[in-house]
Enzyme design. Structure first.
Site, PDB file in Angstrom:
ATOM      1  N   GLY A 103      -3.601  -4.703  -4.813  1.00 49.82           N
ATOM      2  CA  GLY A 103      -4.371  -3.368  -5.190  1.00 49.82           C
ATOM      3  C   GLY A 103      -3.649  -2.331  -5.565  1.00 49.82           C
ATOM      4  O   GLY A 103      -2.938  -1.735  -4.461  1.00 49.82           O
ATOM      5  N   HIS A 104      -3.770  -1.772  -6.760  1.00 51.39           N
ATOM      6  CA  HIS A 104      -3.265  -0.517  -7.048  1.00 51.39           C
ATOM      7  C   HIS A 104      -4.284   0.343  -7.353  1.00 51.39           C
ATOM      8  O   HIS A 104      -5.228   0.443  -8.260  1.00 51.39           O
ATOM      9  CB  HIS A 104      -2.210  -0.656  -8.288  1.00 51.39           C
ATOM     10  CG  HIS A 104      -0.970  -1.452  -8.111  1.00 51.39           C
ATOM     11  ND1 HIS A 104      -0.542  -1.551  -6.857  1.00 51.39           N
ATOM     12  CD2 HIS A 104      -0.319  -2.403  -8.756  1.00 51.39           C
ATOM     13  CE1 HIS A 104       0.622  -2.266  -6.911  1.00 51.39           C
ATOM     14  NE2 HIS A 104       0.879  -2.871  -8.110  1.00 51.39           N
ATOM     15  N   GLN A 110       2.341  -6.024  -3.259  1.00 51.84           N
ATOM     16  CA  GLN A 110       2.416  -6.272  -1.658  1.00 51.84           C
ATOM     17  C   GLN A 110       3.890  -5.437  -1.528  1.00 51.84           C
ATOM     18  O   GLN A 110       4.164  -4.324  -1.914  1.00 51.84           O
ATOM     19  CB  GLN A 110       2.601  -7.561  -1.206  1.00 51.84           C
ATOM     20  CG  GLN A 110       1.203  -8.456  -1.205  1.00 51.84           C
ATOM     21  CD  GLN A 110       0.899  -8.889  -2.461  1.00 51.84           C
ATOM     22  OE1 GLN A 110       1.838  -9.634  -3.228  1.00 51.84           O
ATOM     23  NE2 GLN A 110      -0.155  -9.326  -3.021  1.00 51.84           N
ATOM     24  N   ASP A 136       0.768  -1.056   0.025  1.00 49.39           N
ATOM     25  CA  ASP A 136      -0.064   0.177  -0.094  1.00 49.39           C
ATOM     26  C   ASP A 136       0.859   1.182   0.021  1.00 49.39           C
ATOM     27  O   ASP A 136       0.609   2.215   0.412  1.00 49.39           O
ATOM     28  CB  ASP A 136      -0.993   0.172   1.164  1.00 49.39           C
ATOM     29  CG  ASP A 136      -1.754  -1.221   1.236  1.00 49.39           C
ATOM     30  OD1 ASP A 136      -2.562  -1.592   0.252  1.00 49.39           O
ATOM     31  OD2 ASP A 136      -1.811  -1.859   2.414  1.00 49.39           O
ATOM     32  N   LYS A 148       2.560   2.154  -5.154  1.00 49.67           N
ATOM     33  CA  LYS A 148       3.503   1.794  -6.458  1.00 49.67           C
ATOM     34  C   LYS A 148       2.781   1.929  -7.672  1.00 49.67           C
ATOM     35  O   LYS A 148       3.230   2.301  -8.617  1.00 49.67           O
ATOM     36  CB  LYS A 148       3.619   0.242  -6.108  1.00 49.67           C
ATOM     37  CG  LYS A 148       4.416  -0.088  -4.783  1.00 49.67           C
ATOM     38  CD  LYS A 148       4.955  -1.680  -4.778  1.00 49.67           C
ATOM     39  CE  LYS A 148       3.789  -2.514  -4.404  1.00 49.67           C
ATOM     40  NZ  LYS A 148       3.179  -2.073  -3.122  1.00 49.67           N
TER      41      LYS A 148
END
Length: 462
Positions: free
Chosen positions: A50-51, A252, A23, A26
């Site tokens: 999740g991005h 991650q 988180d 990135k």
């Protein structure tokens, strides 16, 4: 070899990794760096990543497809190190296409990717429920089947994307896997006594996953994704030789790495930069620059030790400020992120295992308005002073942070794109991070927007 290929100067390649517990932002940096790169590669993890990207004020969340898909003309690759839920991939493709983004002609999927199937998610959820029922600490997984899919890979029994080309082979391997996993679900985890809702209910009967709906779904999905399947390793190597700049996108963060993280409160894959080689099928010599993405403070989702954690739920505290101003909710799960001060001793560990070339500090603007900051420079552990994060959750849980106090700033840093225009104390904060960690700050992000970025050194410059 063609004359044009033989004369081409090989491309320069950058690996982007998170240096904390994920988180870190990135996705924005990958998207921003694709102004220079023409290919973006995912090399590990699954749809537990999740991005979030904000482009021209519009928020887009991605879980499997590399962030470069938002840039026209950029090719995107899902490498063999990724465990693939075809269901989630197709949902993501449909969402992007609805927004007018061309995906299928630009996405290449390794035929060696292990598949995530409904029984993997069922095992994942059932294990966490069983731990909770027994009064044991949950790992805090996303419940999406990532860990069980990697288990099948390591046990050499996984169904892979390439098996979708051969229905009879797929069916035979699927029956074997269902025999194994249904035994675990019903005889060990008690899945028949659990409530299964949503899509999972369509695959379940008496707590066991049924063969036919899983097989039928897979064969229908195969018709859609097989045209996108490729020898990703070969394509990446050929692109590199032809002068294409590539960007390898980690999921991650380093402290969730299966080997180097806060074990056992970790993910099921290697998140460190070196895995870009194994997870995409390229030689280590093709990884030229490692960019570590680091929040200006720390956050963590799920269980596990967090030495600098603050009370982030109490109004009026620094932790609450980080949580609310930083909008700290997980992209994938929606869970609140725990918040705490910047941990430079943790970052030393990340720099060591990744071989960081430079740092990108994100969410600096979130700290605007805090009168005083604390920077963790080491720990007290069992009466000893140490300056680097120890290995393993048990030791980390006993660490007491050693802080330096640093003056905060009242001026706004939101949207600043020149280093000299940052508040003076913000500049001093970044300089102290460099001094303590030994890693130079090369990029600073001052808001989620793509354009609100300060570039001090271009990772694609030699």
């Amino acid at each position: 070899m063609s004359d044009s290929l033989s004369k081409a100067q090989p491309g320069r390649n950058v690996v982007v990794v998170g240096t904390q517990w994920g988180d870190e932002g990135k996705g924005k940096l990958v998207d921003w760096l694709t102004e220079t790169a023409r290919g973006v590669v995912r090399f590990q993890g699954g749809h537990n990543a999740g991005h979030t990207l904000v482009i021209n004020g519009v928020k887009t969340a991605l879980h499997l497809i590399p962030s470069g898909i938002m840039r026209p003309g950029v090719k995107c690759y899902i490498g063999n190190g990724v465990v693939l839920s075809v269901t989630k991939l197709l949902e993501e493709i449909a969402g992007l296409e609805k927004a007018g983004v061309e995906v299928r002609s630009r996405l290449r999927i390794s035929e060696a990717c292990p598949l995530i199937l409904p029984f993997h998610a069922a095992i994942d959820v059932a294990r966490e429920l069983a731990k909770e029922k027994a009064g044991n600490a949950k790992i805090g997984t996303t419940g999406r089947g990532i860990g069980p899919a990697y288990e099948d890979k390591i046990a050499r029994r996984a169904l892979r994307v390439q098996d979708l080309k051969h229905p009879e082979r797929f069916a035979a391997k699927l029956r074997e896997l269902l025999d194994l996993h249904n035994h675990a679900l019903t005889s060990y985890l008690g899945s028949q006594d659990m409530t299964w809702e949503g899509p999972m209910a369509g695959f379940m009967q008496g707590g066991a996953i049924q063969f036919q709906p899983v097989f039928d779904q897979a064969m229908e999905q195969a018709k859609v994704i097989l045209p996108m399947v490729a020898d990703v390793s070969r394509e990446l190597n050929e692109a590199h030789k032809a002068g294409v700049n590539l960007l390898f996108e980690g999921a991650q963060g380093t402290l969730l790495d299966i080997d180097h993280g806060t074990y056992p409160f970790v993910t099921s894959s290697n998140c460190v930069a070196g895995n870009a080689s194994a997870g995409a099928g390229v030689g280590p010599g093709m990884l030229h620059y490692i960019l570590g993405i680091t929040k200006a403070y720390c956050t963590r989702v799920g269980g596990g030790p967090f030495p600098t954690e603050l009370d982030w739920e109490k109004e009026g505290t620094a932790g609450y400020h980080m949580s609310t101003v930083g909008a700290e909710k997980g992209v994938t799960t929606g869970r609140s992120r725990r918040c705490g001060w910047f941990d430079a001793a943790l970052l030393k560990r990340s720099a060591q295992v990744n071989g960081l070339s430079g740092l990108c500090i994100t969410k600096l603007d979130v700290l605007d308005g805090l009168p005083e900051l604390q920077l963790c420079v080491g720990y007290q552990l069992d009466g000893e002073t140490i300056d680097i994060l120890p290995m393993g959750a048990d030791e980390i849980a006993r660490c007491v942070p050693i802080y330096e106090s640093i003056p905060g700033w009242s001026e706004s840093s939101v949207g600043v794109t020149e280093y000299a225009k940052l508040p003076v104390n913000a500049q001093k904060y970044l300089q102290r991070i460099e001094e303590v960690t030994g890693v130079p700050v090369h990029v600073v992000s001052t808001s989620p927007d793509r354009d609100h970025t300060i570039l001090l050194h271009n990772p694609y410059a030699a």
